[in-house]
Design an enzyme around this catalytic site. Structure first.
Site, PDB file in Angstrom:
ATOM      1  N   CYS A 263      70.475  16.404  56.860  1.00 13.45           N
ATOM      2  CA  CYS A 263      70.062  16.359  57.830  1.00 13.45           C
ATOM      3  C   CYS A 263      69.816  15.833  59.558  1.00 13.45           C
ATOM      4  O   CYS A 263      69.714  16.522  60.070  1.00 13.45           O
ATOM      5  CB  CYS A 263      68.780  17.915  57.803  1.00 13.45           C
ATOM      6  SG  CYS A 263      68.917  18.673  56.304  1.00 13.45           S
TER       7      CYS A 263
ATOM      8  N   PHE B 102      67.788  27.265  52.931  1.00 13.71           N
ATOM      9  CA  PHE B 102      69.274  26.402  53.720  1.00 13.71           C
ATOM     10  C   PHE B 102      70.476  27.481  53.917  1.00 13.71           C
ATOM     11  O   PHE B 102      70.256  28.614  52.774  1.00 13.71           O
ATOM     12  CB  PHE B 102      70.611  25.119  52.890  1.00 13.71           C
ATOM     13  CG  PHE B 102      69.543  24.505  52.721  1.00 13.71           C
ATOM     14  CD1 PHE B 102      69.455  23.232  54.157  1.00 13.71           C
ATOM     15  CD2 PHE B 102      68.538  23.748  51.514  1.00 13.71           C
ATOM     16  CE1 PHE B 102      68.682  22.315  53.954  1.00 13.71           C
ATOM     17  CE2 PHE B 102      67.924  22.645  51.651  1.00 13.71           C
ATOM     18  CZ  PHE B 102      68.086  21.669  52.713  1.00 13.71           C
TER      19      PHE B 102
ATOM     20  N   HIS C 174      64.706  19.458  64.799  1.00 18.78           N
ATOM     21  CA  HIS C 174      65.532  19.630  63.909  1.00 18.78           C
ATOM     22  C   HIS C 174      64.498  20.846  63.042  1.00 18.78           C
ATOM     23  O   HIS C 174      63.597  20.117  62.714  1.00 18.78           O
ATOM     24  CB  HIS C 174      66.529  19.349  62.737  1.00 18.78           C
ATOM     25  CG  HIS C 174      66.684  18.977  61.882  1.00 18.78           C
ATOM     26  ND1 HIS C 174      68.044  20.290  61.456  1.00 18.78           N
ATOM     27  CD2 HIS C 174      66.234  18.914  60.269  1.00 18.78           C
ATOM     28  CE1 HIS C 174      68.123  20.135  60.385  1.00 18.78           C
ATOM     29  NE2 HIS C 174      66.969  20.230  59.422  1.00 18.78           N
TER      30      HIS C 174
ATOM     31  N   ASN D 281      67.940  26.768  57.810  1.00 27.30           N
ATOM     32  CA  ASN D 281      68.547  25.197  57.605  1.00 27.30           C
ATOM     33  C   ASN D 281      69.546  25.302  57.833  1.00 27.30           C
ATOM     34  O   ASN D 281      69.793  25.429  56.473  1.00 27.30           O
ATOM     35  CB  ASN D 281      67.147  24.301  57.237  1.00 27.30           C
ATOM     36  CG  ASN D 281      67.342  22.909  57.103  1.00 27.30           C
ATOM     37  OD1 ASN D 281      68.530  22.455  57.991  1.00 27.30           O
ATOM     38  ND2 ASN D 281      66.844  22.374  56.675  1.00 27.30           N
TER      39      ASN D 281
END
Length: 1002
Positions: A170, A218, A308, A341
């Site tokens: 990430c 994700f 993030h 994500n």
């Protein structure tokens, strides 16, 4: 397969290579697959897709996770159609890694192309203006990787410099942006395309309680960001300036977040403690970052935020810990809600959403000017950006070019001699029954003429023809007995191999690194950056973190892992280290490369036999730095210029792919010919960039990655090199084999030892070429300056491009009193006892390595040189520099005639020869800026003794006084007197004299 050559002048690089301003984001593009999955229906979709509806309790848990995730929808490439075509993806008993890699190798570059085209369209310039490409993805397990495929899809220039980041998770987008910042600021006119793309297909698995959080979090997507620094052209518009970057590792978190490649794809693990770990450390991480720019008490709500969105809990914890206003993380929450994500890609979406919100708000005077970007990845590194721009521009760049400061190498204990390799290999793999194949290899080793394809393939690895005498190989019989699956092609063995190399690679790298650090002479804690290159690593946290821990490096050390560059990995790491060292004052970069062939070892097979007879195991470490060197530091090779070239149409010639049984290499027998056909043009293009249109290859030293004997033979023949030129490369090949990207460290180490042994530096080439080759075929090239300059770097001044018709440089060396010896052995007188080097390039005169005169406690020099300058345009300057402990300064003078202006110093408007004298007064003249005075004079501000005054005095050659050499000296020839340019330099401590001439006011 990159090739590098160095033959340029340094201080002109310092004046012209660095960008004028800080790096900035110039454009952003994003893209997603077409398939949308809404979060409230994801549990039904997921359990239906995997045929797991019977797991009702786990399905209910998934629904609760999705409900609390803060996600409304995600874009996911995987669908029912793909599962029907590839049922092994959801069958945990069937290896599916190859299937997944085949799909993502095609789809990831396509998705990245969509995002990149949007960014390029916003940018407003053609794609061919892109100079650098950084591609970050964990979805790629093969080489050539997505970077090369994206470059082809976009039609980028074959000379675009490509870097692939694959194990940063990430934090990949944040790490890519940091590298883009270094590249853009350290290379004038550079434009860097950062591309990130991920497909969760590579890590998709059946329902499992330990992985269920990731499946509910994700998504798939791609982001592209174009980064550049000043000067900006008309159509370019900066969106965010990138002022300062830092990286911090939270100690003892290596097991909190990670991934490992298995026979069924990439296995992610995500601890529930991650949000708490970030909460407990984020404040101190940010405070340390702000302190580095002088802000001891930042107000977090006075900043904008691009965080993030690792998950809703992470955003909640950061907001609570820093007491942020709810709107501060609105962009991050919106991206999480709309896309989930997307790993390293997500930060591009956050920056894009943030800039749109700011544009919508209008009235820039009411908007916050400074902000923070945060990203998180394996081993919990945090990346933060915040600072003041103008002060950074004055202090961040290094003053000098990057140089290799120390080298260390290491190998496993197990030695295998090439003449016994056949018996060793077939015995180790229990393949003695393959008598025909074994006999073929033996006949080749006895130089039997080839008559079959297999003979043609393995001809280059015979003990007689491979050029290899022995290799060091970690794999032995004991390891095979403990792990028999390694030689059983019916049993997946990737996990076993990864477990072994994950432990052994950092240990081997540590051995090499400790040797380099010992030679360097400074503590390991002074290392500021770590670049680790290996194809043997298929997990994260990777070998870089483990090596940092073994060496006791600072938690704030900035780490970069390169894993898919193959044999060019060492060359790529050196190029990145050069950028980091030159763009960050006081930076010291540790490059570590390590390989174990265990990761690609396989049973005898005609298609793979070449690599088994060629590759060996080893580790290399190189420390790189720039700036004024501290006591004990000694430059071994100066890194002057780096280039990278891709040979078009060769993407299938060299490559590797991760499979359930390790890494599968393929090496075409056409590789030596392809390199031979392209190496000359690659080198010519590199040298032309520094104004040398007709290099003499035998005037250089050579550090060539020895891929194999045939490649060395072809390079030597094509360039008509003298046999001794590749002696270091051939020696390393003979003693160690090809250790992939590690090998270049061994070659540089061998080369410097040979030069030390030969002595008499004045007879050795000062400039050299480093070449490395990798998948693509990619040629990495770097121009080096040798250790001859260890007394101090040469810093040419005021060279603003090539001058006149000059096509070559001249080097003059002198040592001791009364001698100036040119390369053609013409002797010129020198007054006073000094030593150093004088040389010209492009019509500009340079002085380096000036020593203290024995009769004085100050730096002094008085030289008369005849015929040194033949071409010097009025737009250029003549400079002298003494870079050492006595006078780390610079003297400059403008190239203008006092009485008449002309296009050349050497002749006046009437065509008559003229001689010029340059008088320089003042000792401590540091490069702190120049302002022109009236007429021909320049003033330069000094840090110590006031101003230094420089002026030109021009007289015709008719009026020039005859030169009387000292006793025992040979006078310059009359021809040299008539045709040359007389330059007189007088340097002394003359503050009082300066003041008598007018002081600081002139």
């Amino acid at each position: 397969m990159p090739g590098a050559a160095a033959a340029a002048v340094v201080d002109s690089r310092l004046c012209t290579q660095h960008a004028e301003g800080p790096a900035a984001v110039l454009a952003i593009g994003t893209a997603n697959p077409a398939n949308i999955i809404y979060q409230d229906g994801f549990a039904d979709y997921y359990f239906g897709l995997t045929k797991s509806e019977h797991l009702t309790e786990l399905k209910d848990k998934m629904k609760r996770i999705c409900h609390r995730s803060g996600i409304e929808k995600r874009y996911i490439h995987l669908d029912d159609k793909l599962i029907r075509e590839h049922p092994e993806i959801i069958d945990k008993h069937m290896p599916s890694l190859e299937t997944r890699v085949d799909i993502v190798s095609t789809e990831v570059p396509k998705l990245a192309e969509s995002a990149a085209r949007k960014a390029i369209a916003e940018w407003g310039r053609p794609a061919t203006d892109i100079t650098h490409l950084i591609f970050s993805t964990y979805s790629g397990c093969s080489a050539p990787s997505a970077d090369l495929k994206l470059a082809s899809l976009l039609g980028l220039n074959p000379s675009v410099s490509r870097t692939i980041l694959s194990l940063h998770g990430c934090s990949g987008g944040g790490r890519a942006l940091q590298l883009a910042k270094e590249l853009a600021e350290n290379n004038r006119d550079a434009r860097v395309l950062v591309a990130c793309a991920e497909l969760t297909l590579i890590c998709f698995s059946n329902p499992d309680e330990s992985k269920i959080v990731g499946h509910g979090l994700f998504g798939d997507g791609a982001g592209a960001i174009i980064v550049g620094a000043g000067p900006l052209v008309d159509e370019e518009r900066p969106l965010f300036e990138m002022v300062l970057a830092s990286q911090t590792t939270i100690p003892s978190t290596e097991h909190a977040l990670g991934m490992q490649t298995t026979a069924s794809g990439i296995d992610f693990h995500l601890s529930i403690q991650v949000p708490t770990l970030i909460k407990d450390n984020i404040r101190q991480c940010l405070i340390d970052t702000f302190r580095s720019v002088g802000n001891m008490d930042p107000n977090w709500n006075d900043l904008f935020w691009a965080v993030h969105p690792g998950g809703r809990a992470i955003l909640d914890n950061i907001e609570g810990e820093l007491q942020l206003q709810p709107a501060k993380l609105a962009a991050s929450r919106h991206v999480l809600n709309e896309y989930g994500n997307m790993s390293g890609t997500t930060i591009a979406f956050v920056l894009d959403d943030l800039r749109r919100r700011r544009e919508k708000e209008g009235d820039q005077h009411q908007q916050l000017e400074w902000g923070v970007m945060l990203a998180f990845g394996p081993a919990m590194p945090g990346t933060a950006t915040a600072a003041v721009v103008d002060s950074r521009l004055c202090t961040q760049h290094a003053e000098g070019p990057a140089a290799v400061l120390a080298i260390g190498t290491a190998n496993p204990a197990n030695i295998v001699y090439q003449d016994g390799f056949v018996n060793y290999y077939f015995g180790l793999t229990k393949s003695e029954y393959l008598t025909e194949l074994k006999d073929k290899m033996k006949r080749i080793y006895k130089q039997i003429n080839p008559s079959t394809l297999i003979v043609a393939l393995i001809i280059i690895i015979s003990s007689h023809r491979s050029g290899i005498e022995k290799r060091y190989i970690h794999l032995d019989e004991k390891l095979i007995r403990e792990h028999p699956e390694i030689i059983d092609k019916h049993m997946p063995s990737l996990e076993t191999r990864v477990d072994i190399v994950t432990t052994e690679i950092p240990k081997l790298a540590e051995s090499a690194a400790r040797k380099a650090i010992a030679e360097w002479g400074r503590p390991a804690i002074d290392i500021t950056h770590l670049i680790f290159s290996t194809y043997s690593g298929c997990s994260a946290p990777s070998a870089d973190l483990k090596l940092a821990s073994l060496l006791g490096l600072n938690p704030s050390v900035s780490r970069t892992i390169l894993s898919l560059h193959g044999c060019s990995g060492g060359g790529r790491a050196l190029q990145l280290a050069k950028e980091l060292a030159e763009n960050n004052r006081d930076a010291r970069v540790l490059i570590a490369c390590a390989e174990l062939t265990l990761i690609c070892f396989s049973n005898p097979d005609e298609s793979k036999i070449v690599g088994h007879g060629l590759f060996g195991d080893g580790a290399g470490a190189i420390i790189v730095g720039a700036d004024l060197l501290v006591d004990g530091e000694r430059p071994v090779f100066e890194m002057v210029l780096a280039s990278q070239t891709t040979i078009l149409g060769t993407e299938h010639a060299v490559g590797m792919q991760t499979t359930s049984n390790g890494i599968d290499f393929h090496l075409s027998i056409q590789v030596p010919t392809l390199i031979k056909d392209n190496i000359r043009q690659c080198l010519l293009n590199t040298f032309r960039s520094v104004g040398n249109m007709d290099p003499n290859w035998n005037d250089l030293f050579w550090a060539v990655h020895p891929v194999g004997r045939a490649i060395l033979d072809n390079i030597e023949g094509e360039l008509q090199l003298q046999p001794a030129k590749l002696a270091a490369s051939r020696h390393v090949l003979s003693e160690y084999g090809n250790m992939s990207g590690t090998t270049i460290a061994f070659v540089l180490d061998e080369l410097r030892r040979r030069r030390e042994k030969e002595g008499d530096e004045h007879q050795q080439p000062e400039w050299g070429v480093m070449l490395a080759f990798g998948p693509g075929i990619t040629i990495e090239a770097m121009l080096h300056l040798s250790e001859k300059w260890k007394q101090g770097f040469p810093f040419p001044l005021g060279a603003h491009g090539a001058v006149g018709p000059t096509k070559h440089y001249k080097i003059y060396t002198f040592k001791g009193p009364r001698t100036l010896r040119s390369i053609n052995e013409e002797v010129h007188p020198i007054k006073d006892s000094c030593s150093g080097v004088i040389y010209t390039l492009g019509g500009t005169l340079y002085l380096a390595s000036m020593m203290k005169c024995p009769k004085s406690s100050i730096q002094c020099l008085q030289i008369e040189i005849m015929g040194l300058m033949e071409y010097l345009n009025t737009s250029n300057q003549l400079g002298f520099v003494a870079r050492n402990g006595f006078c780390p300064g610079v003297a400059l003078a403008g190239c203008r005639h006092r009485k008449k202006r002309s296009h050349s110093i050497g002749t006046n408007e009437a065509g008559r020869q003229e001689a010029c004298s340059l008088e320089v007064f003042g000792l401590e003249c540091l490069p702190l800026g120049v302002r022109q005075r009236r007429g021909h004079g320049f003033w330069r501000r000094s840090r110590f003794d006031g101003d230094a005054y420089m002026r030109w005095v021009s007289t015709s050659s008719d009026e020039k006084k005859a030169h009387s050499p000292a006793d025992g000296e040979e006078a310059p020839s009359p021809r040299r007197r008539r045709e040359g340019l007389q330059t007189k330099v007088v340097a002394a401590q003359a503050a009082a004299k300066i003041k008598r001439r007018g002081g600081s006011g002139g």
